[in-house]
Design an enzyme around this catalytic site. Structure first.
Site, PDB file in Angstrom:
ATOM      1  NE  ARG A 124      -4.138  -1.911   1.821  1.00 46.35           N
ATOM      2  CZ  ARG A 124      -4.137  -2.928   2.664  1.00 46.35           C
ATOM      3  NH1 ARG A 124      -3.299  -2.937   3.672  1.00 46.35           N
ATOM      4  NH2 ARG A 124      -4.982  -3.914   2.503  1.00 46.35           N
ATOM      5  CE  LYS A 146      -0.582  13.982 -14.187  1.00 48.91           C
ATOM      6  NZ  LYS A 146      -0.967  14.473 -15.525  1.00 48.91           N
ATOM      7  CD  GLU A 188       7.359  16.559 -22.143  1.00 44.11           C
ATOM      8  OE1 GLU A 188       6.719  17.594 -21.855  1.00 44.11           O
ATOM      9  OE2 GLU A 188       6.807  15.456 -22.371  1.00 44.11           O
ATOM     10  CE  LYS A 228       5.416  17.510 -13.817  1.00 47.49           C
ATOM     11  NZ  LYS A 228       5.578  16.291 -14.586  1.00 47.49           N
ATOM     12  CD  GLU A 238      -3.821  16.648 -15.318  1.00 48.15           C
ATOM     13  OE1 GLU A 238      -2.672  16.244 -15.051  1.00 48.15           O
ATOM     14  OE2 GLU A 238      -4.415  16.380 -16.362  1.00 48.15           O
ATOM     15  NE  ARG A 242       0.455  17.141 -12.382  1.00 48.43           N
ATOM     16  CZ  ARG A 242       1.085  16.306 -11.602  1.00 48.43           C
ATOM     17  NH1 ARG A 242       0.765  16.232 -10.322  1.00 48.43           N
ATOM     18  NH2 ARG A 242       2.046  15.535 -12.055  1.00 48.43           N
ATOM     19  CG  ASN A 246      -1.702  17.211 -19.579  1.00 49.82           C
ATOM     20  OD1 ASN A 246      -0.702  16.584 -19.235  1.00 49.82           O
ATOM     21  ND2 ASN A 246      -2.797  17.266 -18.841  1.00 49.82           N
ATOM     22  CG  HIS A 249       1.454  16.050 -23.310  1.00 51.91           C
ATOM     23  ND1 HIS A 249       2.188  17.205 -23.480  1.00 51.91           N
ATOM     24  CD2 HIS A 249       2.291  15.164 -22.692  1.00 51.91           C
ATOM     25  CE1 HIS A 249       3.406  17.025 -22.961  1.00 51.91           C
ATOM     26  NE2 HIS A 249       3.487  15.796 -22.488  1.00 51.91           N
ATOM     27  CG  HIS A 253      -0.970  11.077 -24.859  1.00 53.19           C
ATOM     28  ND1 HIS A 253      -1.588  11.438 -23.678  1.00 53.19           N
ATOM     29  CD2 HIS A 253       0.351  11.074 -24.581  1.00 53.19           C
ATOM     30  CE1 HIS A 253      -0.667  11.647 -22.748  1.00 53.19           C
ATOM     31  NE2 HIS A 253       0.521  11.433 -23.273  1.00 53.19           N
ATOM     32  CG  HIS A 267       6.237  11.249 -24.404  1.00 54.34           C
ATOM     33  ND1 HIS A 267       4.866  11.185 -24.520  1.00 54.34           N
ATOM     34  CD2 HIS A 267       6.493  12.219 -23.492  1.00 54.34           C
ATOM     35  CE1 HIS A 267       4.318  12.078 -23.701  1.00 54.34           C
ATOM     36  NE2 HIS A 267       5.279  12.714 -23.061  1.00 54.34           N
TER      37      HIS A 267
HETATM   38  N1  LIG Z   1       5.015  10.730 -15.059  1.00 50.42           N
HETATM   39  C1  LIG Z   1       5.044  11.835 -15.757  1.00 50.42           C
HETATM   40  O1  LIG Z   1       4.691  12.927 -15.281  1.00 50.42           O
HETATM   41  C2  LIG Z   1       5.523  11.796 -17.179  1.00 50.42           C
HETATM   42  C3  LIG Z   1       5.768  12.990 -17.882  1.00 50.42           C
HETATM   43  C4  LIG Z   1       6.294  12.919 -19.181  1.00 50.42           C
HETATM   44  C5  LIG Z   1       6.545  11.678 -19.750  1.00 50.42           C
HETATM   45  N2  LIG Z   1       6.289  10.544 -19.037  1.00 50.42           N
HETATM   46  C6  LIG Z   1       6.582   9.225 -19.618  1.00 50.42           C
HETATM   47  O2  LIG Z   1       7.991   9.137 -19.813  1.00 50.42           O
HETATM   48  C7  LIG Z   1       8.235   8.176 -20.837  1.00 50.42           C
HETATM   49  C8  LIG Z   1       9.296   8.722 -21.777  1.00 50.42           C
HETATM   50  O3  LIG Z   1      10.470   8.914 -21.045  1.00 50.42           O
HETATM   51  P1  LIG Z   1      11.896   9.015 -21.751  1.00 50.42           P
HETATM   52  O4  LIG Z   1      11.795   9.932 -22.898  1.00 50.42           O
HETATM   53  O5  LIG Z   1      12.862   9.268 -20.680  1.00 50.42           O
HETATM   54  O6  LIG Z   1      12.071   7.571 -22.411  1.00 50.42           O
HETATM   55  P2  LIG Z   1      12.742   6.218 -21.870  1.00 50.42           P
HETATM   56  O7  LIG Z   1      12.561   6.064 -20.427  1.00 50.42           O
HETATM   57  O8  LIG Z   1      12.238   5.153 -22.772  1.00 50.42           O
HETATM   58  O9  LIG Z   1      14.300   6.458 -22.150  1.00 50.42           O
HETATM   59  C9  LIG Z   1      14.720   6.693 -23.471  1.00 50.42           C
HETATM   60  C10 LIG Z   1      15.924   5.821 -23.843  1.00 50.42           C
HETATM   61  O10 LIG Z   1      17.078   6.324 -23.200  1.00 50.42           O
HETATM   62  C11 LIG Z   1      17.812   5.261 -22.564  1.00 50.42           C
HETATM   63  N3  LIG Z   1      18.542   5.885 -21.472  1.00 50.42           N
HETATM   64  C12 LIG Z   1      18.106   6.280 -20.261  1.00 50.42           C
HETATM   65  N4  LIG Z   1      19.068   6.953 -19.600  1.00 50.42           N
HETATM   66  C13 LIG Z   1      20.150   6.969 -20.400  1.00 50.42           C
HETATM   67  C14 LIG Z   1      21.458   7.533 -20.285  1.00 50.42           C
HETATM   68  N5  LIG Z   1      21.822   8.291 -19.240  1.00 50.42           N
HETATM   69  N6  LIG Z   1      22.324   7.337 -21.299  1.00 50.42           N
HETATM   70  C15 LIG Z   1      21.955   6.639 -22.397  1.00 50.42           C
HETATM   71  N7  LIG Z   1      20.717   6.105 -22.577  1.00 50.42           N
HETATM   72  C16 LIG Z   1      19.836   6.280 -21.583  1.00 50.42           C
HETATM   73  C17 LIG Z   1      16.734   4.270 -22.208  1.00 50.42           C
HETATM   74  O11 LIG Z   1      17.247   2.978 -22.047  1.00 50.42           O
HETATM   75  C18 LIG Z   1      15.812   4.374 -23.434  1.00 50.42           C
HETATM   76  O12 LIG Z   1      16.327   3.609 -24.474  1.00 50.42           O
HETATM   77  C19 LIG Z   1       6.910   7.909 -21.524  1.00 50.42           C
HETATM   78  O13 LIG Z   1       6.444   6.651 -21.109  1.00 50.42           O
HETATM   79  C20 LIG Z   1       6.005   9.009 -20.991  1.00 50.42           C
HETATM   80  O14 LIG Z   1       4.658   8.608 -20.935  1.00 50.42           O
HETATM   81  C21 LIG Z   1       5.790  10.577 -17.784  1.00 50.42           C
END
Ligand SMILES: NC(=O)c1ccc[n+]([C@@H]2O[C@H](COP(=O)([O-])OP(=O)(O)OC[C@H]3O[C@@H](n4cnc5c(N)ncnc54)[C@H](O)[C@@H]3O)[C@@H](O)[C@H]2O)c1
Length: 369
Positions: A124, A146, A188, A228, A238, A242, A246, A249, A253, A267
């Site tokens: 939990r 999130k 972003e 942020k 949200e 908040r 987006n 977005h 999406h 993304h």
């Molecule tokens: N929770 C939130 O508020 C929020 C906000 C925006 C996006 N997201 C989510 O985030 C995700 C996208 O995140 P992302 O763009 O970081 O993608 P990701 O986590 O897939 O990472 C991108 C790539 O970079 C590699 N990588 C990570 N760190 C590295 C480093 N230091 N050196 C070399 N390679 C590295 C990973 O293995 C992967 O291949 C999506 O799923 C999206 O929905 C969440």
């Protein structure tokens, strides 16, 4: 080394937490955690992309006296699935985690969302710390609480709000990130400027963050996280502003869903196109000066970001109607109605609940090429 910067995410006084931005902090993580939380059993959920940095983290944690276990999840969006979540939950429970155990997310946004959700639902709710390793994760996904995974019905459909106890950001870790991922993360960064801060946009125009200078990166990350953090502090769950985060977005999406979340569009790339669409819609509806929309789109294009749907190689043959259908599946739609985040100009996003769908249609058609 740059000056460490500490920002505070202010929630209800009991769950407030720090974001520390400090080049080289990875090698001091163990000591930082020891000082802030005492000796804990640490469960590190790792992105394979962090392989080059895992020894630094491991050494730092063990030297500080923590008991540490590491668990790799697969690379990419596929890790945000029930199947992978089950593996992680089994691993945590098999190791007999207890209420004092702490989960650490070490990776990009995928790892942060996955590890944060595992922490939210195990016993939990376990404490967790974000150590984001992509630009996107450092400026966006690691802050705000999130967490979640994807469902066949849509992205991020299963999840929970679960705030981290701390976010540790080491900008020098981005040295191993490839150029495409850097640019995707930059979407972003500039999003924060587009929604709230025109002087940040002016600064970004005069400073090339993509060259990875640590001072410049630290500044861009700090300014993004501050925007942020302020928005999250005012509306954690949200119910109002908040949603501004987006910006772009709803479109993004739909583009990601159309590409089945594969590597045709990352993304951040989808967000870049989505923001251009949002500016175009805003200009056509007279909400935003045309010059601002053009300047924003030009800035993204000049940095090598995609700005039109037609920029996505091998995008499926879809019409604007198909894309609108995908948008109503977005979890931000309420009773099938979409709220769009539009713009009054750079630095001034707003929530529009009655956008003329015909204009969206036209703008999508032009962008499809
Ligand atoms: N929770 C939130 O508020 C929020 C906000 C925006 C996006 N997201 C989510 O985030 C995700 C996208 O995140 P992302 O763009 O970081 O993608 P990701 O986590 O897939 O990472 C991108 C790539 O970079 C590699 N990588 C990570 N760190 C590295 C480093 N230091 N050196 C070399 N390679 C590295 C990973 O293995 C992967 O291949 C999506 O799923 C999206 O929905 C969440």
């Amino acid at each position: 080394m740059t000056d460490p910067r500490t920002l505070r995410v202010k929630l209800d006084g009991t769950r407030d937490y720090d974001i520390r931005i400090d080049a080289g902090i990875l090698a001091r993580t163990g000591a930082v955690l020891e000082r802030d939380f005492g000796e804990r059993r640490l469960f590190v959920i790792c992105d394979p992309g962090t392989a080059a940095h895992q020894d630094t983290l491991k050494t730092s944690l063990t030297i500080a006296g923590h008991t540490v276990s590491f668990h790799d999840i697969p690379e990419g969006e596929g890790a945000k699935s029930w199947e992978e979540m089950e593996h992680t939950l089994d691993w945590l429970l098999d190791q007999k985690v207890d209420r004092r155990s702490m989960v650490i997310a070490f990776g990009g946004g995928v790892t942060g969302d996955h590890a944060g959700f595992a922490a939210a639902i195990t016993l939990r709710g376990l404490d967790f710390v974000q150590i984001p390793t992509t630009l996107l994760a450092q400026v966006d996904s690691s802050v705000g609480g999130k967490t979640g995974i994807n469902a066949p019905q849509g992205k991020n459909m299963i999840g929970a709000f679960h705030q981290p106890k701390l976010v540790l950001i080491d900008p020098s870790i981005l040295i191993t990130l490839d150029d495409r991922q850097m640019r995707a993360g930059y979407a972003e960064v500039v999003k924060h400027a587009f929604i709230r801060n025109v002087s940040f946009f002016d600064w970004l125009q005069n400073t090339n963050v993509l060259t990875r200078g640590v001072d410049v990166l630290s500044e861009a990350i700090a300014r993004s996280c501050q925007i942020k953090a302020d928005i999250v502090a005012a509306d954690e769950f949200e119910t109002g502003d908040r949603a501004l985060l987006n910006f772009g977005h709803t479109f993004a999406h739909a583009l990601e869903a159309a590409c089945h979340y594969d590597r045709r569009v990352l993304h951040g790339e989808a967000v870049s196109i989505g923001m251009c669409l949002a500016f175009e819609v805003s200009a056509r509806l007279g909400h935003c000066p045309r010059a601002d929309a053009d300047k924003a789109i030009r800035h993204l294009r000049e940095l090598g970001m995609p700005t039109r749907i037609a920029d996505i190689k091998n995008f499926p043959k879809l019409s604007s109607d198909d894309l609108l259908g995908l948008m109503t599946n977005d979890k931000k739609a309420i009773a099938g109605k979409m709220a769009f985040i539009l713009s009054h100009g750079i630095g001034a996003a707003f929530i529009s609940k009655d956008t003329d769908i015909n204009v969206i249609h036209d703008v999508l058609t032009v962008s499809l090429g």
